[in-house]
Design a protein around this motif. Structure first.
Motif, short mmCIF file in Angstrom:
data_model
loop_
_atom_site.label_atom_id
_atom_site.label_comp_id
_atom_site.label_asym_id
_atom_site.label_seq_id
_atom_site.Cartn_x
_atom_site.Cartn_y
_atom_site.Cartn_z
N TRP A 29 -6.53 8.87 16.86
CA TRP A 29 -5.65 7.74 17.12
C TRP A 29 -6.37 6.58 17.78
O TRP A 29 -7.25 6.75 18.60
N GLN A 30 -5.95 5.36 17.40
CA GLN A 30 -6.47 4.14 18.02
C GLN A 30 -5.32 3.23 18.39
O GLN A 30 -4.28 3.23 17.73
N LEU A 31 -5.51 2.46 19.44
CA LEU A 31 -4.50 1.51 19.91
C LEU A 31 -4.48 0.32 18.97
O LEU A 31 -5.52 -0.28 18.70
N VAL A 32 -3.29 -0.03 18.46
CA VAL A 32 -3.19 -1.18 17.56
C VAL A 32 -2.24 -2.25 18.07
O VAL A 32 -2.10 -3.30 17.47
N GLY A 33 -1.58 -2.00 19.19
CA GLY A 33 -0.70 -3.01 19.76
C GLY A 33 -0.01 -2.50 21.00
O GLY A 33 0.08 -1.29 21.23
N VAL A 34 0.43 -3.44 21.82
CA VAL A 34 1.20 -3.11 23.01
C VAL A 34 2.37 -4.07 23.11
O VAL A 34 2.34 -5.16 22.54
N GLU A 35 3.39 -3.64 23.83
CA GLU A 35 4.49 -4.55 24.12
C GLU A 35 5.14 -4.13 25.41
O GLU A 35 5.07 -2.97 25.81
N ILE A 36 5.72 -5.11 26.07
CA ILE A 36 6.53 -4.87 27.24
C ILE A 36 7.94 -5.26 26.85
O ILE A 36 8.18 -6.38 26.39
N SER A 37 8.87 -4.35 27.01
CA SER A 37 10.25 -4.59 26.62
C SER A 37 11.09 -4.83 27.86
O SER A 37 10.76 -4.39 28.96
N GLU A 38 12.21 -5.50 27.69
CA GLU A 38 13.16 -5.68 28.77
C GLU A 38 14.23 -4.60 28.74
O GLU A 38 15.07 -4.54 29.63
N GLU A 39 14.22 -3.78 27.72
CA GLU A 39 15.18 -2.67 27.61
C GLU A 39 14.41 -1.37 27.53
O GLU A 39 13.39 -1.29 26.86
N ILE A 49 10.64 4.33 29.16
CA ILE A 49 9.49 3.42 29.23
C ILE A 49 9.89 1.98 28.90
O ILE A 49 10.85 1.74 28.17
N LEU A 50 9.15 1.06 29.47
CA LEU A 50 9.23 -0.35 29.12
C LEU A 50 7.93 -0.81 28.47
O LEU A 50 7.90 -1.80 27.76
N GLU A 51 6.85 -0.08 28.74
CA GLU A 51 5.53 -0.42 28.22
C GLU A 51 5.19 0.50 27.06
O GLU A 51 5.05 1.70 27.22
N HIS A 52 5.11 -0.09 25.88
CA HIS A 52 4.87 0.66 24.64
C HIS A 52 3.44 0.44 24.16
O HIS A 52 2.97 -0.69 24.13
N CYS A 53 2.81 1.53 23.77
CA CYS A 53 1.47 1.47 23.19
C CYS A 53 1.57 1.95 21.74
O CYS A 53 1.86 3.13 21.50
N GLY A 80 -6.57 0.61 30.68
CA GLY A 80 -7.07 -0.06 31.87
C GLY A 80 -6.02 -0.91 32.54
O GLY A 80 -4.93 -0.44 32.84
N ASN A 81 -6.36 -2.15 32.75
CA ASN A 81 -5.45 -3.09 33.42
C ASN A 81 -4.73 -4.00 32.44
O ASN A 81 -4.27 -5.07 32.81
N LEU A 82 -4.64 -3.56 31.20
CA LEU A 82 -4.04 -4.39 30.15
C LEU A 82 -2.62 -4.83 30.52
O LEU A 82 -2.29 -6.01 30.46
N PHE A 83 -1.77 -3.88 30.92
CA PHE A 83 -0.39 -4.23 31.23
C PHE A 83 -0.30 -5.08 32.50
O PHE A 83 0.55 -5.95 32.60
N GLU A 84 -1.21 -4.85 33.44
CA GLU A 84 -1.25 -5.68 34.65
C GLU A 84 -1.54 -7.13 34.28
O GLU A 84 -0.92 -8.06 34.79
N GLY A 85 -2.50 -7.32 33.37
CA GLY A 85 -2.83 -8.67 32.91
C GLY A 85 -1.67 -9.33 32.19
O GLY A 85 -1.41 -10.52 32.37
#
Length: 159
Positions: A29-39, A49-53, A80-85
Motif C-alpha cells: 500500500w501507498q498513500l495517495v491522498g489525505v483529507e480532514i473532514s468536519e464530520e 476519525i476526522l483525518e482520512h488517509c 509525520g507532521n502532515l496533518f499538523e501542517g
C-alpha cells in the motif's frame, strides 16, 4: 488501540491485498491522498476519525482509506507532521507549510511546478515576506486546502 481493532483493520485490508499475510500485505500500500473532514467517519478498525488517509495497493490498484493512527501504526506509512501542517494553514492561510505538507503537496500535484515547490521550501522558516510573496503563499495554501479539507463527507465518501 485494542487488539480487536487491529483484527478489524486486518480483516478490511487483507481481502483488498494480493498477499493474504498482513505483515507482507501492508507493504503493498501507498498513500495517495489525505483529507480532514468536519464530520466523523469510521476507520476500518472501528475508531471515529476526522483525518482520512487514502491508500492504493500498488500491486492490484485497490483503494481504501484508514485513519491517521492506523496508517502509521499498522500499515507502516509515516504521515509525520502532515496533518499538523494542514491544520496550521487551515487556521491561517498565510502560515508556513511544514516539510511533510510541502512534500505531500508536491507528490500529489497540488503544486503546479518546481518554482512553487522551491518557494515553499525557501520561505517555510521566514517570518517576513513581501506582500507579493505573502499573496502567492496564500494562493498556494488555499489550493492545498481545497484538495484536502472536506466540509461534508456525505458527498465525498470515496475518491
Amino acid at each position: 488501540m485494542e487488539s480487536h481493532n487491529f483484527e478489524r483493520l486486518k480483516a478490511h485490508i487483507l481481502p483488498l491485498s494480493v498477499s493474504k499475510v498482513f505483515e507482507t500485505a501492508r507493504f503493498e500500500w501507498q498513500l495517495v491522498g489525505v483529507e480532514i473532514s468536519e464530520e466523523y467517519d469510521q476507520c476500518p478498525c472501528g475508531q471515529d476519525i476526522l483525518e482520512h488517509c487514502y491508500i492504493r495497493n500498488r500491486l492490484n490498484g485497490a483503494t481504501t482509506y484508514v485513519g491517521n493512527v492506523c496508517i502509521n501504526r499498522f500499515v507502516g506509512i509515516d504521515t509525520g507532521n502532515l496533518f499538523e501542517g494542514l491544520k496550521r494553514i487551515q487556521a491561517d492561510p498565510s502560515a508556513n507549510a511544514n516539510d511533510d505538507l510541502i512534500e505531500h503537496a508536491y507528490r500529489m500535484g497540488y503544486l503546479y511546478d518546481e518554482k512553487e515547490y522551491r518557494f515553499l521550501k525557501q520561505t517555510k522558516l521566514k517570518r517576513k515576506l513581501s506582500q507579493a510573496q505573502l499573496n502567492w503563499k496564500q494562493k498556494i495554501n488555499r489550493r492545498i486546502l481545497n484538495q484536502t479539507i472536506v466540509q461534508r463527507r456525505g458527498a465525498h465518501q470515496s475518491r
